[in-house]
Design an enzyme around this catalytic site. Structure first.
Site, short mmCIF file in Angstrom:
data_model
loop_
_atom_site.label_atom_id
_atom_site.label_comp_id
_atom_site.label_asym_id
_atom_site.label_seq_id
_atom_site.Cartn_x
_atom_site.Cartn_y
_atom_site.Cartn_z
CB CYS A 105 -45.21 -26.17 -2.41
SG CYS A 105 -46.10 -24.70 -2.87
CD GLU A 106 -46.81 -30.93 -3.63
OE1 GLU A 106 -47.00 -30.63 -2.43
OE2 GLU A 106 -45.73 -31.38 -4.04
#
Lengths: 274, 274
Positions: free
Chosen positions: A17-18
């Protein structure tokens, strides 16, 4: 990406995920959780352009940022071993689009306002951001993300030279400013002053709040189950906000585009919709 | 305290110091050097109230700060193992006087001005600092050091909304402001915007510049000799500024009270005396 976290519970998740945020009513460390970074951040995935994590501790702030992939980073390994307990955490893995891969372009970014250390991380890409008129804050690096942050903070400070007596006036204005940035492209954002955690969704953000009665959670991308009841006290409230849900048997809430959530001590204090 | 450093050379020093700065014309790492912190910072000495070190790298900035003694700090150990190369370093070990032992009170402090990350560390104690009128910057913690820093930066920013075309006008004003702070007590200071390193002496600061032809150096407080000629190129220039001289067979220059030195790429660019 990485972690599920309840007090004393750490697990790894195989999804990248970012953005990752945490708001909790008890100081919570993410040592083991952060181990995920070492394997997910740039080994083979696209997010190899640096990473960062920020902690608020007793009114103070520190961040660890590295322009190198987390899989290669001794600093990332350190975070796994060093128990930093915090009520608010903001973390980011970068896939560079605007701005070179270097320290000055590595999230999270921070500025002081009203004697508080504000911290920010952004996922997405904007266009036309160079035309935003800056105020009190000036970017150090060359990213659209930091520019937008400086503009946002400058606007808030111009309108609120001091913290407003009624914080909802700030929250409402923050929501409007986030909507202005969303009009320029993709603007998923985490922002905090150490007390509140603000999460704004343009395309993708999801959240889960864990509190008593705690149950089991099964990770979406790893063969791992955690029984939070074994690691918590009845008063603990820990919320995790991430680009994608990290477990598949819990009721993650997906934010809707244009939504701003205001978190404190693990709970939603206010919600603003477009 | 800790280190002597020429490119590729690291040694430990048994003397404790409070401030340490480096200016070099080649990116220089201080990994081994920093090992000194692990043993000197709070094991038995008085400087057990936290430590910090800041690096400038390619226009970016990062610092590592810990409110715990460096001897116990996994973060400090990390710095020993992680080769961060920098042209400017500012480091500090704290012995608390004003302000509790916590992260928000741990040097170095940083603020953004003109799109540059400014960094500052202070040794000494001031009185009457609460009466200084703050401008654009507000302290996060409760130390006299950070308050004085915010005042100093606010004064500069008020007079120079943009960087002056002639930097000497800034340097002259900075010297005046440092003298104002020296009038309030002990104000030994390191300050940098990533390009220049400013060192101001109220009571104790000494410096050494190493360049070709390089020779041997013998540490004052450890049984160790370094031949810098073996670890440098003829073009290298590395200056170290510390509270006390760290070697006994080199010509350390002691600064005089009220003196401001402006360093760049390891060399003195300007000198202002009271």
């Amino acid at each position: 990406m990485l972690l599920q976290r309840a007090p004393g519970v750490y697990v790894l998740v195989k999804r990248m995920c970012e953005l990752l945020g945490m708001s909790a009513n008890v100081p919570t460390d993410i040592c083991f959780s952060f181990s995920g970074f070492l394997h997910r951040g740039g080994g083979t995935g696209p997010h190899r352009d640096g990473w960062g994590i920020a902690f608020y501790e007793e009114g103070g702030y520190r961040d660890f940022r590295d322009p190198h992939p987390s899989v290669d980073s001794p600093i990332a390994r350190l975070i796994c071993d060093y128990p930093i307990k915090s009520n608010v955490v903001i973390s980011h893995i970068r896939q560079a689009n605007v701005g070179g891969v270097k320290l000055a372009n590595t999230h999270p970014f921070t500025r002081e306002m009203w004697g508080r250390p504000w911290c920010y991380a952004h996922n997405g890409q904007l266009s036309g951001w160079e035309r935003l008129a800056l105020g009190n804050y000036t970017p150090v690096g060359s990213t659209d993300s930091e520019y937008a942050y400086c503009w946002l903070m400058g606007e808030i400070r111009r309108e609120f030279p001091c913290p407003p007596a009624d914080p909802t006036t700030l929250w409402e204005r923050l929501h409007q400013l986030c909507e202005q940035l969303r009009a320029l492209g993709v603007f998923n954002m985490l922002l905090s002053d150490g007390g509140y955690l603000y999460t704004f969704c343009a395309t993708k953000l999801a959240h889960i709040t864990r509190c008593a009665p705690f149950g089991e959670a099964e990770l979406s991308d790893a063969e791992m189950t955690v029984n939070f009841a074994e690691h918590t006290t009845p008063d603990d409230i820990v919320s995790v906000i991430a680009t994608e849900p990290l477990t598949h048997n819990e009721a993650w809430q997906r934010m809707v585009p244009g939504e701003l959530l205001v978190w404190r001590d693990g709970e939603i204090q206010a919600r603003y919709c477009p």
